[in-house]
Design an enzyme around this catalytic site. Structure first.
Site, PDB file in Angstrom:
ATOM      1  N   TYR A  64      63.355 -23.827  -9.616  1.00 17.81           N
ATOM      2  CA  TYR A  64      63.914 -24.267  -9.985  1.00 17.81           C
ATOM      3  C   TYR A  64      63.455 -24.569 -12.032  1.00 17.81           C
ATOM      4  CZ  TYR A  64      60.662 -27.997 -11.519  1.00 17.81           C
ATOM      5  OH  TYR A  64      59.427 -28.835 -11.768  1.00 17.81           O
ATOM      6  N   LYS A 117      57.679 -22.170 -10.886  1.00 19.15           N
ATOM      7  CA  LYS A 117      58.223 -23.427 -10.995  1.00 19.15           C
ATOM      8  C   LYS A 117      59.013 -23.441  -9.573  1.00 19.15           C
ATOM      9  CE  LYS A 117      60.483 -25.874 -14.407  1.00 19.15           C
ATOM     10  NZ  LYS A 117      59.305 -27.002 -14.101  1.00 19.15           N
ATOM     11  N   GLU A 132      46.586 -30.419 -15.771  1.00 17.14           N
ATOM     12  CA  GLU A 132      48.273 -30.829 -16.116  1.00 17.14           C
ATOM     13  C   GLU A 132      48.527 -32.250 -15.920  1.00 17.14           C
ATOM     14  OE1 GLU A 132      51.423 -28.412 -15.271  1.00 17.14           O
ATOM     15  OE2 GLU A 132      50.476 -27.215 -12.998  1.00 17.14           O
ATOM     16  N   LEU A 179      51.754 -25.129 -14.077  1.00 11.69           N
ATOM     17  CA  LEU A 179      52.688 -24.123 -14.807  1.00 11.69           C
ATOM     18  C   LEU A 179      52.341 -23.679 -16.407  1.00 11.69           C
ATOM     19  CD1 LEU A 179      55.406 -23.949 -13.636  1.00 11.69           C
ATOM     20  CD2 LEU A 179      56.184 -25.840 -15.314  1.00 11.69           C
TER      21      LEU A 179
END
Ligand code: PMP
Length: 290
Positions: free
Chosen positions: A33, A147, A180, A205
């Site tokens: 996505y 992702k 993250e 990511l």
């Protein structure tokens, strides 16, 4: 005005927009996505998002049903039909509908869903209001650079942050290093004024906002180092913030029970917040959909 959502070639009223129960996204999280900010009717950093989408698709050997200009057209059409000036576009591609079986299905056509949502944009006072984060173990797989729609560990991390009264979770690996946020990249500013964010690898990511903020920091003459940093180092930082296409530049004013700096957005964070706002405004003005 009814909301309109794109599903596999059709623009449908949102309540009728659906995919089949045997869609592999539903059964295996077999899909990818993107979330792209919309500002002033234009898509922010659209080409970077589409490059990342191509990369995610390639890593999963997933063929896009639509790409390039036709995909750009669909996103613009969804923005136009939903009259979104400021908000976001959500786009998802899955490996399509097939009887449930692990191997890639022969002959299944991948599915594409695109929709847009208006989002009230924060004024600087709201946008610069810091949040606290809690640190939680990073229990994700080793391909966080893709992702993928498989976001269960991210969902659990976010919920545990909210349950403990924080605004987000920062994920920590087995060595005590922050990877993250649950849905954002993590940044600190050291006492020496260095801006630090983790280097790109398969454990995070590569954020599109991260790319823009690195460029803006360099333009502003801020010293930037892409390297891992530990929870301990983050707690001693002068400033901290996170970035994403939906949070933009968001100050972090506490990590677990440790207040960062003086408990308010710091100088570097404020500068980057305003620079990123201007970046979005300019992108919108350049690429407005109508
Ligand atoms: N890391 C993760 C795990 C995310 O989900 C996101 C948001 N999609 C980001 C980082 C930030 O990426 P971007 O700046 O492209 O929104």
């Amino acid at each position: 005005m009814p909301r309109i959502t794109y599903v596999n070639g059709q623009y449908l009223p949102h309540r009728e927009a659906a995919v089949h129960v045997e869609d592999r996204g539903y059964q295996f999280a077999d899909g990818v996505y993107e979330v792209i900010a919309v500002r002033g009717g234009g898509l922010v950093d659209e080409d970077h998002h589409l490059d990342r989408l191509d990369r995610s698709l390639g890593e999963l050997r997933l063929a896009a049903p639509v790409s390039g200009q036709p995909l750009k057209f669909i996103m613009r059409e969804i923005i136009r039909r939903n009259r979104v000036r400021d908000g976001k576009v959500y786009l998802q591609i899955t490996r399509g509908v097939a009887p449930r079986d692990h191997p890639f299905p022969a002959g299944a056509e991948s599915s594409l869903v695109v929709y847009a949502l208006p989002v009230r944009q924060p004024d600087p006072e709201t946008g610069l209001k810091g949040i606290s984060v809690v640190t939680v173990p990073d229990i994700r797989w080793r391909r966080c650079d893709i992702k993928s729609i498989s976001l269960l560990p991210n969902v659990l991390a976010k919920q545990s942050a909210l349950d403990s009264g924080a605004g987000d979770a920062w994920l920590v690996d087995d060595d005590g290093v922050i990877t993250e946020g649950s849905a954002a990249n993590a940044w600190i500013v050291t006492k020496d004024g260095d801006l630090i964010t983790r280097h790109l690898d398969n454990f995070i990511l590569g954020g599109i906002t991260r790319i823009a903020v690195i460029e803006l920091a360099e333009k502003a003459g801020v010293r930037l180092v892409e390297r891992a940093f530990s929870v301990e180092e983050a707690k001693q930082a002068k400033e901290a913030f996170l970035t994403s296409s939906t949070s933009y530049v968001k100050p972090v004013v506490a990590i677990d029970d440790t207040v960062i700096g003086n408990g308010e957005a710091g100088e570097v964070t404020r500068g980057l917040y305003h620079a990123y706002e201007a970046h979005m405004d300019a992108q919108g003005a350049n690429g407005a959909a109508d």
